[in-house]
Design a protein around this motif. Structure first.
Motif, mmCIF file in Angstrom:
data_model
loop_
_atom_site.group_PDB
_atom_site.id
_atom_site.type_symbol
_atom_site.label_atom_id
_atom_site.label_comp_id
_atom_site.label_asym_id
_atom_site.label_seq_id
_atom_site.Cartn_x
_atom_site.Cartn_y
_atom_site.Cartn_z
ATOM 1 N N PHE A 1 0.830 -1.196 0.000
ATOM 2 C CA PHE A 1 0.000 0.000 0.000
ATOM 3 C C PHE A 1 0.869 1.253 0.000
ATOM 4 N N GLY A 2 1.931 1.246 0.822
ATOM 5 C CA GLY A 2 2.816 2.413 0.858
ATOM 6 C C GLY A 2 3.550 2.636 -0.445
ATOM 7 N N SER A 3 4.075 1.560 -1.043
ATOM 8 C CA SER A 3 4.792 1.712 -2.308
ATOM 9 C C SER A 3 3.844 2.078 -3.446
ATOM 10 N N ALA A 4 2.660 1.465 -3.471
ATOM 11 C CA ALA A 4 1.692 1.806 -4.520
ATOM 12 C C ALA A 4 1.190 3.239 -4.372
ATOM 13 N N LEU A 5 0.998 3.684 -3.132
ATOM 14 C CA LEU A 5 0.574 5.060 -2.915
ATOM 15 C C LEU A 5 1.641 6.032 -3.404
ATOM 16 N N MET A 6 2.900 5.729 -3.153
ATOM 17 C CA MET A 6 3.985 6.575 -3.640
ATOM 18 C C MET A 6 4.001 6.598 -5.169
ATOM 19 N N CYS A 7 3.752 5.443 -5.784
ATOM 20 C CA CYS A 7 3.671 5.399 -7.253
ATOM 21 C C CYS A 7 2.526 6.258 -7.766
ATOM 22 N N GLN A 8 1.367 6.172 -7.092
ATOM 23 C CA GLN A 8 0.211 6.950 -7.524
ATOM 24 C C GLN A 8 0.484 8.447 -7.405
ATOM 25 N N ILE A 9 1.126 8.853 -6.322
ATOM 26 C CA ILE A 9 1.484 10.266 -6.153
ATOM 27 C C ILE A 9 2.453 10.695 -7.252
ATOM 28 N N LEU A 10 3.414 9.818 -7.554
ATOM 29 C CA LEU A 10 4.387 10.129 -8.599
ATOM 30 C C LEU A 10 3.710 10.310 -9.950
ATOM 31 N N LEU A 11 2.794 9.404 -10.293
ATOM 32 C CA LEU A 11 2.097 9.504 -11.574
ATOM 33 C C LEU A 11 1.166 10.718 -11.607
ATOM 34 N N LEU A 12 0.518 11.004 -10.469
ATOM 35 C CA LEU A 12 -0.385 12.151 -10.412
ATOM 36 C C LEU A 12 0.386 13.458 -10.572
ATOM 37 N N LEU A 13 1.526 13.568 -9.882
ATOM 38 C CA LEU A 13 2.331 14.779 -10.021
ATOM 39 C C LEU A 13 2.879 14.938 -11.438
ATOM 40 N N SER A 14 3.256 13.820 -12.050
ATOM 41 C CA SER A 14 3.766 13.908 -13.420
ATOM 42 C C SER A 14 2.684 14.376 -14.383
ATOM 43 N N LYS A 15 1.422 13.999 -14.103
ATOM 44 C CA LYS A 15 0.319 14.442 -14.957
ATOM 45 C C LYS A 15 -0.036 15.899 -14.702
ATOM 46 N N VAL A 16 -0.114 16.291 -13.421
ATOM 47 C CA VAL A 16 -0.482 17.662 -13.079
ATOM 48 C C VAL A 16 0.589 18.646 -13.525
ATOM 49 N N MET A 17 1.856 18.256 -13.343
ATOM 50 C CA MET A 17 2.964 19.153 -13.681
ATOM 51 C C MET A 17 3.441 18.990 -15.119
ATOM 52 N N SER A 18 2.739 18.130 -15.875
ATOM 53 C CA SER A 18 3.075 17.906 -17.291
ATOM 54 C C SER A 18 4.523 17.462 -17.454
ATOM 55 N N LEU A 19 4.915 16.468 -16.641
ATOM 56 C CA LEU A 19 6.273 15.931 -16.730
ATOM 57 C C LEU A 19 6.286 14.837 -17.794
ATOM 58 N N VAL A 20 6.631 15.214 -18.993
ATOM 59 C CA VAL A 20 6.575 14.283 -20.111
ATOM 60 C C VAL A 20 7.831 13.432 -20.193
ATOM 61 N N SER A 21 8.991 14.022 -19.992
ATOM 62 C CA SER A 21 10.243 13.306 -20.181
ATOM 63 C C SER A 21 10.538 12.410 -18.988
ATOM 64 N N ILE A 22 11.343 11.375 -19.244
ATOM 65 C CA ILE A 22 11.735 10.442 -18.203
ATOM 66 C C ILE A 22 12.584 11.125 -17.137
ATOM 67 N N SER A 23 13.455 12.037 -17.570
ATOM 68 C CA SER A 23 14.326 12.724 -16.610
ATOM 69 C C SER A 23 13.514 13.556 -15.621
ATOM 70 N N SER A 24 12.448 14.201 -16.100
ATOM 71 C CA SER A 24 11.583 14.973 -15.203
ATOM 72 C C SER A 24 10.889 14.070 -14.193
ATOM 73 N N LEU A 25 10.473 12.893 -14.653
ATOM 74 C CA LEU A 25 9.842 11.939 -13.746
ATOM 75 C C LEU A 25 10.832 11.461 -12.692
ATOM 76 N N LEU A 26 12.083 11.288 -13.084
ATOM 77 C CA LEU A 26 13.114 10.869 -12.142
ATOM 78 C C LEU A 26 13.358 11.936 -11.074
ATOM 79 N N LEU A 27 13.399 13.200 -11.481
ATOM 80 C CA LEU A 27 13.597 14.285 -10.521
ATOM 81 C C LEU A 27 12.425 14.369 -9.554
ATOM 82 N N CYS A 28 11.223 14.136 -10.055
ATOM 83 C CA CYS A 28 10.050 14.126 -9.177
ATOM 84 C C CYS A 28 10.153 12.985 -8.170
#
Length: 323
Positions: free
Chosen positions: A117-144
């Motif tokens: 649950f903790g790891s999946a929640l962190m993944c969901q937050i990561l994906l949500l932030l990448s969508k809200v912040m328009s993080l298209v590139s892999i490097s941006s996702l890594l920084l997030c």
């Protein structure tokens, strides 16, 4: 197989080849050595193989997704998310101790469920932030992911600060990584998660090969990049959550295993994914054999040995990459 057999034979209680032959031949008679072999050493070494294989697969997936040989599941904050969930349950939910002691089913499934649950929640937050912040590139996702990892580590530090002495000792030893508490139930839970994750990602090997050429090229030849991101990160979350729940935080296996495989067999993910599992299993069995025998009859945390091996190798990789 030689390393596995050696790990089974070596220990405070002497076990001979005849005991292993009797077990394989079906001639099981009650004895102290056979009880130790069946109830302690076999589930431990098999669980070490399963955890090492899961970490090796997580590392190869992370490095393929971010196209970076220094990438690691911890960089995404996934490992920290699972550790944070366990820390919160240990320290702020005293009733969980009663639940763990109340039944065998809860005892073996509570930690894996909470960690996933903790790891999946962190993944969901990561994906949500990448969508809200328009993080298209892999490097941006890594920084997030790096930012989320720092945040989770800070919250773990807060939990440690608020813990009492008993909770602090328990959580500190757990964060160093140990296989002393594994059993057959833990092993089967790990195997189920490993088979589910492997069954999903093995079909993505060719698409991960295309992803290595860049996002634009991968999309041009028909790779569904958003789907690969979601599926891969969720598989990493599942495997990391189960490993953290079973053995605590064991570092560097997910970084080293894929690196060694690429040096020996190349970068084709149809080969890298399964062989990284074997390499991760090999490394963790060796580390666990050292951990349980060098200070016998006491035991040292296995995370110490993986860090001693992994940290110098990480510095070597970093220096090689800079040059």
């Amino acid at each position: 197989m030689l390393v596995v057999i050696t790990s089974v034979l070596i220990g405070p209680v002497e076990i001979s080849w005849l005991d292993i032959y009797a077990l394989l031949d079906g001639r099981i008679e009650s004895s102290r050595s056979l009880d130790v072999l069946i109830d302690i050493r076999l589930p431990r070494v098999l669980a070490a193989m399963a955890i090492g294989a899961s970490l090796g697969l997580c590392g190869s997936l992370t490095q393929a997704l971010f196209r970076n040989p220094l990438a690691d599941p911890a960089l995404l904050g996934i490992t920290s998310g699972a550790a944070l969930a366990i820390a919160v349950m240990m320290i702020f939910a005293p009733s969980s101790n009663y639940l763990i002691e109340s039944g065998e089913f809860i005892q073996y499934w509570l930690y894996p469920v909470v960690a996933f649950f903790g790891s999946a929640l962190m993944c969901q937050i990561l994906l949500l932030l990448s969508k809200v912040m328009s993080l298209v590139s892999i490097s941006s996702l890594l920084l997030c992911g790096l930012a989320l990892n720092a945040l989770a580590s800070a919250m773990i530090g807060l939990c440690i600060y608020l813990a009492n002495d008993q909770q602090l000792r328990s959580f500190t030893f757990w964060t160093l990584g140990s296989l002393s508490g594994v059993n057959w139930a833990s092993f089967w839970i790990l195997i189920v998660g490993l088979l589910v994750g492997l069954g999903v990602v093995i079909r993505l090997a060719s698409q991960l090969n295309a992803l290595a050429m860049g996002d634009a090229v991968a999309q041009h030849i028909g790779v569904n990049l958003p789907r690969i991101k979601v599926v891969t990160i969720l598989c990493i979350a599942l495997l990391c959550g189960l490993c953290v729940a079973t053995s605590g935080v064991i570092g560097f296996i997910s970084l080293i295993a894929p690196q060694i495989v690429r040096v020996l067999f190349g970068a084709d993910h149809r080969i890298v994914l399964p062989i990284s599992m074997l390499m991760g299993a090999l490394l963790l069995v060796i580390a666990d054999t050292l951990a349980k025998n060098l200070a016998a009859p006491t035991e040292m945390p296995v995370g110490i040995f993986t860090a001693l091996i992994g940290a110098p190798y990480f510095l070597y990789l970093l220096n090689k990459k800079n040059h």
